[in-house]
Design an enzyme around this catalytic site. Structure first.
Site, PDB file in Angstrom:
ATOM      1  CE  LYS A 141      -3.904  -2.257   2.342  1.00  0.00           C
ATOM      2  NZ  LYS A 141      -4.883  -2.158   3.460  1.00  0.00           N
TER       3      LYS A 141
ATOM      4  CE1 TYR B 113      -9.368  -3.175   0.561  1.00  0.00           C
ATOM      5  CE2 TYR B 113      -8.499  -1.230  -0.527  1.00  0.00           C
ATOM      6  CZ  TYR B 113      -8.313  -2.351   0.262  1.00  0.00           C
ATOM      7  OH  TYR B 113      -7.062  -2.647   0.753  1.00  0.00           O
TER       8      TYR B 113
ATOM      9  NE  ARG C 104      -6.282 -12.308   4.936  1.00  0.00           N
ATOM     10  CZ  ARG C 104      -6.984 -11.168   4.989  1.00  0.00           C
ATOM     11  NH1 ARG C 104      -6.915 -10.286   3.992  1.00  0.00           N
ATOM     12  NH2 ARG C 104      -7.725 -10.880   6.023  1.00  0.00           N
TER      13      ARG C 104
ATOM     14  CB  THR D  83      -7.191  -6.051   9.846  1.00  0.00           C
ATOM     15  OG1 THR D  83      -7.747  -7.162   9.145  1.00  0.00           O
ATOM     16  CG2 THR D  83      -7.479  -4.779   9.071  1.00  0.00           C
TER      17      THR D  83
ATOM     18  CG  ASN E 272      -3.603  -2.431   6.920  1.00  0.00           C
ATOM     19  OD1 ASN E 272      -3.446  -1.963   5.804  1.00  0.00           O
ATOM     20  ND2 ASN E 272      -4.668  -3.127   7.249  1.00  0.00           N
TER      21      ASN E 272
ATOM     22  CG  HIS F 156      -5.229  -6.199  -0.471  1.00  0.00           C
ATOM     23  ND1 HIS F 156      -6.454  -6.293   0.164  1.00  0.00           N
ATOM     24  CD2 HIS F 156      -5.297  -7.027  -1.548  1.00  0.00           C
ATOM     25  CE1 HIS F 156      -7.231  -7.129  -0.525  1.00  0.00           C
ATOM     26  NE2 HIS F 156      -6.551  -7.585  -1.565  1.00  0.00           N
TER      27      HIS F 156
ATOM     28  CD  GLU G 235      -8.777  -8.941  -3.795  1.00  0.00           C
ATOM     29  OE1 GLU G 235      -9.619  -8.674  -2.921  1.00  0.00           O
ATOM     30  OE2 GLU G 235      -7.622  -9.334  -3.522  1.00  0.00           O
TER      31      GLU G 235
HETATM   32  P1  IDP Z   1      -7.794  -6.948   5.553  1.00  0.00           P
HETATM   33  O1  IDP Z   1      -6.982  -5.931   4.768  1.00  0.00           O
HETATM   34  O2  IDP Z   1      -7.024  -7.536   6.693  1.00  0.00           O
HETATM   35  O3  IDP Z   1      -8.429  -7.989   4.667  1.00  0.00           O
HETATM   36  P2  IDP Z   1     -10.433  -5.718   5.741  1.00  0.00           P
HETATM   37  O4  IDP Z   1     -11.382  -5.918   6.862  1.00  0.00           O
HETATM   38  O5  IDP Z   1     -10.750  -6.398   4.441  1.00  0.00           O
HETATM   39  O6  IDP Z   1      -8.981  -6.128   6.260  1.00  0.00           O
HETATM   40  O7  IDP Z   1     -10.304  -4.156   5.489  1.00  0.00           O
HETATM   41  C1  IDP Z   1      -9.699  -3.642   4.338  1.00  0.00           C
HETATM   42  C2  IDP Z   1      -8.809  -2.490   4.723  1.00  0.00           C
HETATM   43  O8  IDP Z   1      -9.598  -1.426   5.209  1.00  0.00           O
HETATM   44  C3  IDP Z   1      -7.828  -2.801   5.869  1.00  0.00           C
HETATM   45  O9  IDP Z   1      -6.662  -3.441   5.422  1.00  0.00           O
HETATM   46  C4  IDP Z   1      -7.563  -1.406   6.411  1.00  0.00           C
HETATM   47  O10 IDP Z   1      -6.607  -0.704   5.605  1.00  0.00           O
HETATM   48  C5  IDP Z   1      -8.908  -0.734   6.255  1.00  0.00           C
HETATM   49  N1  IDP Z   1      -9.737  -0.839   7.470  1.00  0.00           N
HETATM   50  C6  IDP Z   1     -10.490  -1.873   7.864  1.00  0.00           C
HETATM   51  N2  IDP Z   1     -11.145  -1.625   9.016  1.00  0.00           N
HETATM   52  C7  IDP Z   1     -10.803  -0.368   9.356  1.00  0.00           C
HETATM   53  C8  IDP Z   1     -11.152   0.476  10.455  1.00  0.00           C
HETATM   54  O11 IDP Z   1     -11.932   0.121  11.358  1.00  0.00           O
HETATM   55  N3  IDP Z   1     -10.574   1.709  10.478  1.00  0.00           N
HETATM   56  C9  IDP Z   1      -9.712   2.152   9.500  1.00  0.00           C
HETATM   57  N4  IDP Z   1      -9.370   1.392   8.443  1.00  0.00           N
HETATM   58  C10 IDP Z   1      -9.896   0.135   8.363  1.00  0.00           C
HETATM   59 MG    MG Z   2      -9.923  -7.852   3.215  1.00  0.00          MG
END
Ligand code: IDP
Ligand code: MG
Length: 150
Positions: free
Chosen positions: A9, A49, A85, A91, A112, A115, A126
């Site tokens: 990212k 997304y 993963r 996350t 974070n 992805h 994707e």
């Molecule tokens: P993942 O990336 O671990 O699969 P997802 O739940 O699919 O997590 O969320 C996608 C992305 O959205 C996360 O990687 C993060 O960058 C962002 N995200 C998810 N939940 C939150 C939140 O509660 N606050 C801020 N950003 C979030």
């Molecule tokens: Mg996800």
């Protein structure tokens, strides 16, 4: 063998972590089929997304993902989707275990670093969004026989 989409990212690129993060996947035994730096458009971020559309963090997520270049990787390996993963960790960086990418390199919730596709269906969807079939190069590595599933 599975294939998965990994995105480094914008925060990973800005923090000069492209090499450090990519090496985590390589040293585990995943094969890089394709790799490119790109600027994601708001349209592509929205498609990618789509499942999060309407959630409170969605607008900020699209803004973040389009704020600077990303590096997209198509990786292949035995159970590549779940293996990647696990390497990524939970996350949120603050929750991710030490030893994982998110656990070792960050502490933020949303920023974070990485992805990774979360199922076979999302992986194929994707990968199609980010790479044409010709961009994913099928080739052999000399240690393939040691990394393959039995
Ligand atoms: P993942 O990336 O671990 O699969 P997802 O739940 O699919 O997590 O969320 C996608 C992305 O959205 C996360 O990687 C993060 O960058 C962002 N995200 C998810 N939940 C939150 C939140 O509660 N606050 C801020 N950003 C979030
Ligand atoms: Mg996800």
């Amino acid at each position: 063998m599975e294939r998965t989409l990994i995105l480094l990212k914008p925060d990973a690129v800005q923090r000069r972590l492209i090499g450090s993060i990519t090496s985590r996947f390589e040293r585990k035994g995943l094969k890089v089929l394709a790799m490119k730096m790109m600027q994601i458009s708001p349209e592509l971020a929205a498609q990618h997304y789509d499942a999060h559309h309407g959630k409170p963090f969605y607008d900020g997520l699209v803004q973040f993902m389009t704020s600077g270049p990303v590096v997209a990787l198509a990786l292949e390996g035995n159970k590549a989707i779940s293996v990647c993963r696990k390497l990524m960790g939970a996350t949120f960086g603050c929750d991710a275990e030490a030893g994982t990418i998110r656990g070792d390199f960050g502490i933020s919730d949303g920023f974070n670093l990485v992805h990774g596709s979360d199922s076979a269906e999302t992986a194929s969807r994707e990968l199609e969004l980010f790479f044409s079939p010709e961009e994913m190069i099928d080739y052999s590595l000399i240690d393939d026989s040691f990394n393959a599933a039995e």
